[in-house]
Enzyme design. Structure first.
Site: not given
Ligand code: PLP
Length: 413
Positions: A206, A232, A371
């Site tokens: 990721d 991002k 998160c």
């Protein structure tokens, strides 16, 4: 303040590219330090979106008219830019997705359902974002796979000994983030990949927090899957990408059906699917956003990712120094290698209150669980404050943020 040496970034020129940085919040100049959640958008990207809708908006791939040709060429051009940015061998290895979350769900639902069975093991780390946990938990429920979790030490560093001990003949996949959004830890993903491959497991990285802050070379990493989000890395919302080795993508079944992902549909002779990567892009894609992401990568490359990274490292060092001077403040995530994230808690002041009050002074930071509830629970926390830096941030902004924080803490304690 640490000496600023050998950094040639013209931050004033960088800032001039971001119209939003001129605005005020509650009558104060905006200090935007929530870049790990989403980065701001340079004019070049805003203009690429506007230019698309003003001049060549069309649905792609099937059209024979000029606008459709131009839109298709620009969309596929964006794919090539992503390929170059990640140093993938071919644009066929880049699947456009809505972002990191969708890319991971694609891998779980396509590769995962085709390759995993009850008892197979998927290793994730304790510091994963929920988007790299929950898709695997869904497969745990439906397929009966087993999830194993790499622990983290008190600095926020992965326990590689424990990881090595977990690898076995049932391990099929290892999923770790390149950079943690909650702690800032930069993980040794090359080593993690090497070890997984030695155990004959595949690896998904990721890269949501890595692509904005460092160069990524999927070939030298030898990653099987690498995912990131455009928003991002100075791009638009709603676009991102999955990189997967061509040989793996070729073997994967579609995960969503519809237009664009077929070569022929018939009730009599069966339906044939398109080749990669289009087999994984059912329906009309986010054309403008993809083109905008290509423009964002061009913008990053015009600055130079190494220069950008050096500036952000310096900002992180300066911020850490300033924050450590504040009485009762504890930085969460003190790994030796970090990207530009400073997560912290303060004795006697709840993160939520700090976030709300500091916003009144024009400073945008994030508060909450980011998160990443499992890793926060590991630190005995349900929330931190997180300041995260981008290339347009300045040392003066960090000083103003630290002053604002001290002011707010004076009100709260
Ligand atoms: N992974 C990491 C490490 C993240 O920081 C984020 C977003 O904060 C995500 C995944 C999810 O990204 P998105 O919401 O763009 O899909």
């Amino acid at each position: 303040m640490t000496a600023l040496t050998d950094l040639t970034l013209d931050v004033a020129a960088v800032r001039a590219d971001f119209p939003i940085l001129d605005r005020e919040v509650h009558g104060k100049p905006l200090i935007y330090l929530d870049n790990a959640a989403t980065s701001q958008t340079p004019s070049a990207v805003i203009e690429s979106l506007s230019d698309y809708y003003r001049r060549y908006n069309a649905n792609i791939h099937r059209g024979l008219h000029t606008l459709a040709d131009e839109a298709t060429a620009a969309y596929e051009g964006a794919r090539t830019k992503i390929q170059a940015h990640l140093n993938a061998t071919s644009a066929r290895e880049i699947v456009m997705t809505r972002g990191t979350t969708e890319a991971i769900n694609l891998v779980a639902n396509s590769w995962g359902r085709a390759n995993l069975a009850a008892g197979d093991e998927v290793i994730v780390s304790l510091m994963e974002h929920h988007s790299n946990i929950v898709p695997w938990q869904l497969l745990e429920r439906t397929l009966g796979i087993v999830i194993r979790v790499i622990p983290v030490d008190e600095r926020g560093v992965l326990d590689l000994e424990a990881y090595r001990g977990m690898l076995n003949e049932r391990t099929r996949l290892v999923c770790v983030n390149h950079v943690s959004n909650a702690l800032g830890t930069v993980n040794p993903v090359a080593e993690i990949i090497r070890e997984a491959h030695a155990a004959d497991a595949r690896v998904l990285i990721d890269g949501a927090q890595a692509v904005p802050h460092q160069s990524v070379d999927v070939q030298s990493l030898d990653a099987d899957f690498y995912v990131f989000s455009g928003h991002k890395v100075y791009g638009p919302l709603g676009i991102g990408a999955l990189y997967a080795k061509a040989s793996i993508l070729e073997s994967m079944p579609p995960w969503q059906g519809g237009g664009e992902m077929i070569s022929r549909v018939s009730f009599d002779r069966g339906t044939e699917f398109a080749g990669i990567p289009h087999r994984f892009e059912a329906g009309t894609p986010a054309v403008a956003e993809a083109i905008g992401l290509g423009a964002a990568l061009d913008w990053v490359n015009a600055i130079g990712i190494e220069r950008l990274a050096a500036w952000e490292q310096w900002l992180l060092g300066h911020a850490t120094e300033r924050l450590e001077r504040i009485d009762g403040l504890r930085i969460i995530g003190t790994a030796p290698e970090k990207a530009s994230v400073a997560s912290f808690v303060v004795d006697g002041a709840h993160a939520q209150d700090i976030g709300l009050l500091i916003d009144q002074l024009g400073v945008a930071i994030r508060t909450g669980h980011h998160c990443a509830q499992p890793v926060l629970a590991h630190f005995g926390l349900d929330a931190t404050c997180r300041a995260s830096f981008a290339v347009y941030n300045t040392p003066e902004e960090i000083d103003a943020f630290a002053d604002a924080l001290e002011h707010v803490l004076g009100m709260l304690r």
